[in-house]
Structure formats: structure tokens, C-alpha cells
Design a protein around this motif. Structure first.
Motif, short mmCIF file in Angstrom:
data_model
loop_
_atom_site.label_atom_id
_atom_site.label_comp_id
_atom_site.label_asym_id
_atom_site.label_seq_id
_atom_site.Cartn_x
_atom_site.Cartn_y
_atom_site.Cartn_z
N ALA A 34 0.72 -1.23 -0.05
CA ALA A 34 -0.08 -0.15 0.15
C ALA A 34 0.80 1.28 -0.14
O ALA A 34 1.93 1.42 1.02
N MET A 35 0.75 2.20 -0.84
CA MET A 35 1.62 3.28 -1.10
C MET A 35 0.67 4.54 -0.69
O MET A 35 1.15 5.28 0.18
N LEU A 36 -0.43 4.92 -1.07
CA LEU A 36 -1.06 5.63 -0.96
C LEU A 36 -2.63 5.33 -0.68
O LEU A 36 -2.76 4.17 -1.04
N PRO A 37 -3.41 6.14 -0.01
CA PRO A 37 -4.94 5.59 0.14
C PRO A 37 -5.57 5.21 -1.09
O PRO A 37 -5.70 5.93 -2.20
N GLY A 38 -5.68 4.02 -1.25
CA GLY A 38 -6.31 3.30 -2.42
C GLY A 38 -5.58 3.14 -3.58
O GLY A 38 -5.89 2.58 -4.78
N ARG A 39 -4.36 3.38 -3.47
CA ARG A 39 -2.99 3.08 -4.33
C ARG A 39 -2.09 1.91 -3.89
O ARG A 39 -1.71 1.93 -2.88
N TRP A 40 -1.98 0.87 -4.71
CA TRP A 40 -1.16 -0.10 -4.27
C TRP A 40 0.09 -0.30 -5.66
O TRP A 40 -0.18 0.22 -6.56
N SER A 41 1.29 -0.96 -5.12
CA SER A 41 2.11 -1.34 -6.01
C SER A 41 2.61 -2.57 -5.63
O SER A 41 2.59 -3.26 -4.57
N ILE A 42 2.70 -3.35 -6.94
CA ILE A 42 3.03 -4.78 -7.01
C ILE A 42 4.49 -4.94 -6.97
O ILE A 42 5.41 -4.22 -8.02
N ARG A 43 5.20 -5.83 -6.27
CA ARG A 43 6.51 -5.87 -6.56
C ARG A 43 7.06 -7.39 -6.72
O ARG A 43 6.57 -8.24 -5.74
N LEU A 44 7.71 -7.60 -7.93
CA LEU A 44 8.22 -8.83 -8.14
C LEU A 44 9.50 -9.00 -7.71
O LEU A 44 10.46 -8.11 -7.75
N HIS A 45 10.02 -10.15 -6.96
CA HIS A 45 11.33 -10.34 -6.58
C HIS A 45 11.90 -11.43 -7.31
O HIS A 45 11.24 -12.62 -7.34
N THR A 46 13.12 -11.55 -7.51
CA THR A 46 13.96 -12.58 -8.20
C THR A 46 14.60 -13.57 -6.95
O THR A 46 15.07 -12.77 -6.03
N HIS A 47 15.29 -14.55 -7.39
CA HIS A 47 16.07 -15.41 -6.41
C HIS A 47 17.14 -14.53 -6.27
O HIS A 47 18.02 -14.84 -5.30
N GLN A 48 17.73 -13.93 -7.27
CA GLN A 48 18.96 -13.28 -7.34
C GLN A 48 18.89 -11.91 -6.50
O GLN A 48 20.10 -11.23 -6.21
N GLY A 49 17.89 -11.36 -5.90
CA GLY A 49 17.47 -10.09 -5.22
C GLY A 49 17.19 -9.10 -6.07
O GLY A 49 16.94 -8.10 -5.24
N ALA A 50 16.90 -9.11 -7.27
CA ALA A 50 16.50 -7.78 -7.89
C ALA A 50 15.20 -7.75 -7.63
O ALA A 50 14.19 -8.71 -7.27
N MET A 51 14.48 -6.57 -7.65
CA MET A 51 12.98 -6.30 -7.38
C MET A 51 12.58 -5.48 -8.70
O MET A 51 13.26 -4.61 -9.12
N TYR A 52 11.42 -5.76 -9.05
CA TYR A 52 10.63 -5.17 -10.12
C TYR A 52 9.29 -4.52 -9.61
O TYR A 52 8.46 -5.28 -9.54
N PRO A 53 9.50 -3.07 -9.36
CA PRO A 53 8.13 -2.71 -8.86
C PRO A 53 7.10 -2.12 -9.98
O PRO A 53 7.63 -1.52 -11.01
N SER A 54 5.73 -2.21 -9.73
CA SER A 54 5.05 -1.67 -10.60
C SER A 54 4.50 -0.11 -10.36
O SER A 54 5.04 0.44 -9.38
N ALA A 55 4.04 0.37 -11.27
CA ALA A 55 3.53 1.78 -11.12
C ALA A 55 2.54 1.71 -10.25
O ALA A 55 1.89 0.57 -9.80
#
Length: 163
Positions: A111-132
Motif C-alpha cells: 500500500a503506497m497511498l490511500p487506494g493506491r498499491w504497488s506490486i513488487r516482483l522479487h527474483t532469487h538473485q535479489g532484484a526487485m521489479y516494482p509496478s507503477a
């Protein structure tokens, strides 16, 4: 395919925030270089020299637009789930990232802001890919599908648990 954010809406938001930041920076520049006093007998020097005003205005623009970009516009806006890979589509700059399914470790929702969310994908190598930033319904649908895709269940989590 799951679309978290409307591509056309994100482009419009980018232009609006770009113009707003540009307008505020130009306003700061004008305030910094205009001569003080209205009708002086002698012509007064500007409050701040041109190069200093330019740097200050550029810093304001970079701060304002950079903050908006980093918090709202960056990240993937669409995710495609294929049998052996996940495709993440980005708008700014426009590109696609392909991640093999075996590299993905987990997906989380934040949860980032009221009513706004971000999805985060994590890899086994530790990289993170966040959504808008996305509104709750598309973010929940995407998270649920990714969660099921990664073997975390059938995605049978209720929207109440998403909060």
C-alpha cells in the motif's frame, strides 16, 4: 495480460506533471532574476544572477518531476504471464523486460497511498521489479494472478485480505 495502469492515462499524467514542474521552475526563475523595486531612480541589479537562477530553476524542476516520476510513473504498467516467462511492460522509457519463470521468487503487494498499491516482483538473485501505482482492483487482480502463477495458491485471497 493484466494492466495495472492505463497507458494513455499515464501519458497524460506525465505531460501534466511535466508542464506543472516546468511552469513552477520558470516562475522561480522569473522571481529570482526580476529587478526589485518598481520605479527606482537608478536601475537596480537583478536579485540573483542568471546562471544561479538557471541552476536553481533546473534543480526545482528536477526535484518536482523526479519525485512524481519516482513515486507515480516509474515501474511496469502491464504484466503478461506466459508459460515460461513473465513480460513486464514499462512506459517511461518504453520497453519490455522478460523474466524467466524460474527466476521469480515471490510477489508482494504494498500500500503506497490511500487506494493506491504497488506490486513488487522479487527474483532469487535479489532484484526487485516494482509496478507503477495502481488503484486497488487492478492491483489486486494482478497480484492474485502472479501469486497463483508462482505457485502461491490459486489466488483465492479475498480483496479484504489484500488490504
Amino acid at each position: 495480460m493484466y494492466e495495472l495502469v492505463s497507458a494513455s492515462g499515464a501519458r497524460v499524467a506525465c505531460v501534466v506533471f511535466l508542464l506543472l514542474a516546468l511552469g513552477l521552475a520558470a516562475g522561480l526563475y522569473a522571481v529570482l532574476v526580476r529587478a526589485s523595486g518598481g520605479r527606482a531612480v537608478f536601475h537596480e541589479e537583478p536579485r540573483v544572477r542568471g546562471p544561479v537562477a538557471t541552476v536553481a530553476s533546473l534543480l526545482l524542476f528536477a526535484f518536482l518531476f523526479g519525485t512524481v516520476y519516482a513515486t507515480v510513473l516509474s515501474g511496469f504498467y502491464r504484466v503478461e504471464l506466459h508459460e515460461e516467462e513473465v513480460l513486464l511492460h514499462y512506459l517511461f522509457p518504453s520497453h519490455v523486460v522478460s523474466l524467466p519463470r524460474v527466476e521469480l521468487a515471490e510477489v508482494e503487494r504494498v500500500a503506497m497511498l490511500p487506494g493506491r498499491w504497488s506490486i513488487r516482483l522479487h527474483t532469487h538473485q535479489g532484484a526487485m521489479y516494482p509496478s507503477a501505482l495502481a488503484q486497488e482492483p487492478p492491483a489486486f487482480q494482478s497480484w492474485r494472478a502472479l501469486h497463483a502463477y508462482l505457485g502461491g495458491g490459486k489466488g483465492d485471497v479475498s480483496p479484504v485480505e489484500f488490504r
